[in-house]
Design a protein around this motif. Structure first.
Motif, short mmCIF file in Angstrom:
data_model
loop_
_atom_site.label_atom_id
_atom_site.label_comp_id
_atom_site.label_asym_id
_atom_site.label_seq_id
_atom_site.Cartn_x
_atom_site.Cartn_y
_atom_site.Cartn_z
N ILE A 109 0.86 -1.18 0.00
CA ILE A 109 0.00 0.00 0.00
C ILE A 109 0.90 1.23 0.00
O ILE A 109 1.87 1.29 0.75
CB ILE A 109 -0.90 0.02 1.25
N ALA A 110 0.57 2.21 -0.84
CA ALA A 110 1.34 3.46 -0.89
C ALA A 110 0.42 4.63 -0.60
O ALA A 110 -0.79 4.57 -0.85
CB ALA A 110 2.01 3.63 -2.24
N TRP A 111 1.01 5.71 -0.10
CA TRP A 111 0.23 6.90 0.19
C TRP A 111 1.04 8.15 -0.09
O TRP A 111 2.28 8.12 -0.16
CB TRP A 111 -0.27 6.90 1.63
N ASN A 112 0.32 9.24 -0.32
CA ASN A 112 0.93 10.55 -0.50
C ASN A 112 0.95 11.23 0.86
O ASN A 112 -0.10 11.54 1.43
CB ASN A 112 0.12 11.37 -1.52
N SER A 113 2.15 11.46 1.38
CA SER A 113 2.27 11.95 2.75
C SER A 113 1.70 13.35 2.94
O SER A 113 1.43 13.77 4.07
CB SER A 113 3.74 11.91 3.18
N LYS A 114 1.51 14.09 1.83
CA LYS A 114 0.93 15.43 1.94
C LYS A 114 -0.59 15.40 2.02
O LYS A 114 -1.22 16.42 2.32
CB LYS A 114 1.37 16.29 0.75
N LEU A 115 -1.17 14.22 1.74
CA LEU A 115 -2.62 14.13 1.70
C LEU A 115 -3.21 13.29 2.83
O LEU A 115 -4.42 13.06 2.84
CB LEU A 115 -3.06 13.54 0.36
N VAL A 116 -2.37 12.83 3.73
CA VAL A 116 -2.88 12.07 4.88
C VAL A 116 -2.38 12.72 6.17
O VAL A 116 -1.30 13.32 6.20
CB VAL A 116 -2.43 10.59 4.83
N SER A 117 -3.18 12.60 7.19
CA SER A 117 -2.81 13.15 8.50
C SER A 117 -1.87 12.20 9.22
O SER A 117 -1.74 11.02 8.84
CB SER A 117 -4.07 13.34 9.34
N PRO A 118 -1.19 12.66 10.27
CA PRO A 118 -0.34 11.76 11.06
C PRO A 118 -1.12 10.56 11.60
O PRO A 118 -0.60 9.44 11.63
CB PRO A 118 0.16 12.65 12.19
N GLU A 119 -2.37 10.78 11.97
CA GLU A 119 -3.20 9.67 12.46
C GLU A 119 -3.46 8.66 11.35
O GLU A 119 -3.38 7.44 11.57
CB GLU A 119 -4.54 10.22 12.97
N GLU A 120 -3.74 9.16 10.15
CA GLU A 120 -4.00 8.26 9.02
C GLU A 120 -2.73 7.51 8.62
O GLU A 120 -2.77 6.33 8.27
CB GLU A 120 -4.54 9.06 7.85
N GLU A 121 -1.60 8.18 8.67
CA GLU A 121 -0.35 7.51 8.34
C GLU A 121 -0.07 6.38 9.32
O GLU A 121 0.36 5.29 8.92
CB GLU A 121 0.81 8.50 8.33
N LYS A 122 -0.32 6.60 10.58
CA LYS A 122 -0.13 5.55 11.59
C LYS A 122 -1.06 4.38 11.31
O LYS A 122 -0.67 3.21 11.42
CB LYS A 122 -0.39 6.12 12.98
N LEU A 123 -2.29 4.70 10.92
CA LEU A 123 -3.25 3.65 10.59
C LEU A 123 -2.76 2.82 9.42
O LEU A 123 -2.82 1.58 9.45
CB LEU A 123 -4.60 4.28 10.24
N ILE A 124 -2.25 3.47 8.37
CA ILE A 124 -1.77 2.74 7.19
C ILE A 124 -0.61 1.84 7.56
O ILE A 124 -0.53 0.68 7.13
CB ILE A 124 -1.35 3.73 6.08
N ARG A 125 0.31 2.35 8.36
CA ARG A 125 1.51 1.59 8.71
C ARG A 125 1.22 0.40 9.61
O ARG A 125 1.92 -0.60 9.56
CB ARG A 125 2.53 2.51 9.37
N GLU A 126 0.17 0.49 10.40
CA GLU A 126 -0.09 -0.54 11.40
C GLU A 126 -1.36 -1.36 11.17
O GLU A 126 -1.56 -2.38 11.80
CB GLU A 126 -0.17 0.10 12.80
N GLY A 127 -2.20 -0.93 10.24
CA GLY A 127 -3.53 -1.53 10.12
C GLY A 127 -3.65 -2.74 9.21
O GLY A 127 -4.73 -3.32 9.12
N GLY A 128 -2.59 -3.12 8.52
CA GLY A 128 -2.68 -4.27 7.64
C GLY A 128 -3.55 -3.98 6.42
O GLY A 128 -3.86 -2.82 6.10
N TRP A 129 -3.95 -5.04 5.73
CA TRP A 129 -4.74 -4.87 4.51
C TRP A 129 -6.12 -4.27 4.78
O TRP A 129 -6.73 -3.67 3.89
CB TRP A 129 -4.89 -6.21 3.81
N ASN A 130 -6.63 -4.40 6.00
CA ASN A 130 -7.95 -3.86 6.31
C ASN A 130 -8.01 -2.34 6.15
O ASN A 130 -9.10 -1.76 6.06
CB ASN A 130 -8.36 -4.24 7.73
N VAL A 131 -6.84 -1.72 6.12
CA VAL A 131 -6.79 -0.27 5.89
C VAL A 131 -7.53 0.10 4.60
O VAL A 131 -8.18 1.15 4.51
CB VAL A 131 -5.32 0.20 5.82
N LEU A 132 -7.44 -0.77 3.60
CA LEU A 132 -8.04 -0.47 2.30
C LEU A 132 -9.56 -0.41 2.33
O LEU A 132 -10.18 0.04 1.37
CB LEU A 132 -7.60 -1.51 1.27
N THR A 133 -10.17 -0.86 3.39
CA THR A 133 -11.63 -0.86 3.49
C THR A 133 -12.15 0.24 4.42
O THR A 133 -13.35 0.33 4.66
CB THR A 133 -12.13 -2.22 4.01
#
Length: 378
Positions: free
Chosen positions: A162-186
């Motif tokens: 999973i990739a993300w644009n760091s300018k378009l996500v909040s610190p909370e969202e970035e933490k979620l992406i890094r730790e949430g596994g594939w379920n992040v996509l839902t």
């Protein structure tokens, strides 16, 4: 170095090429393609006679799926070493493979070496006796699950996450992406902010989606993808423009993110980050030699070089890929350079390439494509 294209529009279907396919018979794998270190092994070298015969031919034509510019840099290393030029012809796996098949079936032998991202297609052509049986001496160092001896060998491995644009996500969202596994996509927060690619676009996208609807269906399955589809992601027929638009800020998050592509954006200064949830689907970019190769000795020498430590390591200067050899490590990793120094980066822990030995993967009907299309309203 000559780079050519000219691929026509195609009505190619996998059904045509799979009719003679068989299960590859490879084992499963749970491994890392980014080892901390590895001891070098003494590798057998091509004989003087084989090198001389290849040099006498002077050139070879390479049909490949990788981007033109990095491939030209890679093949230039081979040319510098042996004085043999390469004519690089680039295209997506399926249209390029169809072009080569058509040429071979009418006796028009152009390609010497073919590189694609779908091993089953190569094996179907091998059944038709269109693939040369050749075992490079250097291929002894390729991981057993990343080759079919004498038929195809892995040039490099691409983990997909999973990739993300760091300018378009909040610190909370970035933490979620890094730790949430594939379920992040839902997660509903991505509605209107996410993109994905169709599995009908090529071997890498197909193997990625196959993990969710095929091999790991009990863990994910249609319900998982239905939740993602409910977010109305933009669907791309090719991953490259999806990556471009992620970097440009049109999407906050995408799936099917390969390190080779993400690393390129990172090195250009784009605000791109990526993570590899477990299990991590991986795509093998593989090479084979045409039975009708007009430059058979040059083709064999190139294949030997491509599978050697030198050939595999040469990719590290142009792409963030994983080697198919255990004894070849990206020096950036050892030096903690580039993305390896970032606190958000972590190597994949468990690669999923079990699809290579899964009967469902070689099903000519490819029912998961139709199922995926139905889920995403395509």
């Amino acid at each position: 170095m000559k780079n050519t294209s000219g691929l026509p529009e195609t009505t190619f279907t996998r059904r045509d090429l799979f009719r003679m396919a068989a299960v590859t018979g490879l084992g499963t794998a749970s491994l890392s393609i980014f080892p901390e270190g590895a001891s070098a092994q003494s590798a057998p070298q091509p004989s003087g006679d084989s090198i001389a015969a290849a040099k006498a031919e002077g050139t070879l034509t390479f049909y490949h799926t990788t981007a033109i510019d990095p491939t030209a840099v890679w093949t230039a290393v081979f040319t510098k070493k042996y004085g043999i030029t390469t004519q690089n012809v680039r295209g997506p796996s399926y249209p390029l493979f169809e072009r080569w098949l058509t040429e071979e079936r009418v006796g028009q032998h152009v390609a010497d070496v073919i590189q694609i991202t779908d091993t089953v297609l190569i094996e179907s052509a091998h059944d038709e006796k269109l693939i040369a049986d050749y075992t490079p001496a250097s291929a002894a160092g390729i991981r057993p699950e990343m080759k079919k001896e004498g038929v195809w060998y892995t040039a490099f491995v691409n983990a997909m996450g999973i990739a993300w644009n760091s300018k378009l996500v909040s610190p909370e969202e970035e933490k979620l992406i890094r730790e949430g596994g594939w379920n992040v996509l839902t997660d509903p927060r991505w509605k209107g902010r996410i993109a994905t690619g169709t599995p009908a676009s090529g071997g890498s996208s197909y193997s990625y989606v196959y993990m969710f609807l095929g091999g790991k269906r009990d863990q994910f399955g249609p319900d998982f993808l239905a939740k993602m589809a409910a977010l109305k992601p933009q669907v791309y027929d090719s991953k490259s423009p999806m990556y471009d638009r992620l970097a440009a800020g049109e999407h906050a998050i995408v799936d099917q993110a390969s390190q080779s592509d993400m690393g390129g954006f990172y090195l250009k200064g784009a605000p791109i980050r990526w993570v590899f949830p477990t299990p991590t689907p991986a795509n093998l970019t593989v090479q084979t030699i045409s039975a009708g190769a007009p430059h058979p000795n040059a083709a064999r020498l190139f294949q030997d070089w491509a599978m050697s430590q030198e050939g595999q390591a040469a990719w590290f200067s142009v792409a963030g890929v994983g080697s198919a050899r255990e004894d070849t490590v990206d020096p950036r990793k050892t030096a903690k350079a580039d993305w390896y120094k970032e606190d958000w980066y972590k190597d994949p822990e468990n690669l999923y390439i079990d699809y290579l030995s899964d009967p469902g993967y070689v099903d000519p009907a490819k029912p998961i494509i139709a199922e995926w299309n139905q889920i995403f309203g395509r």
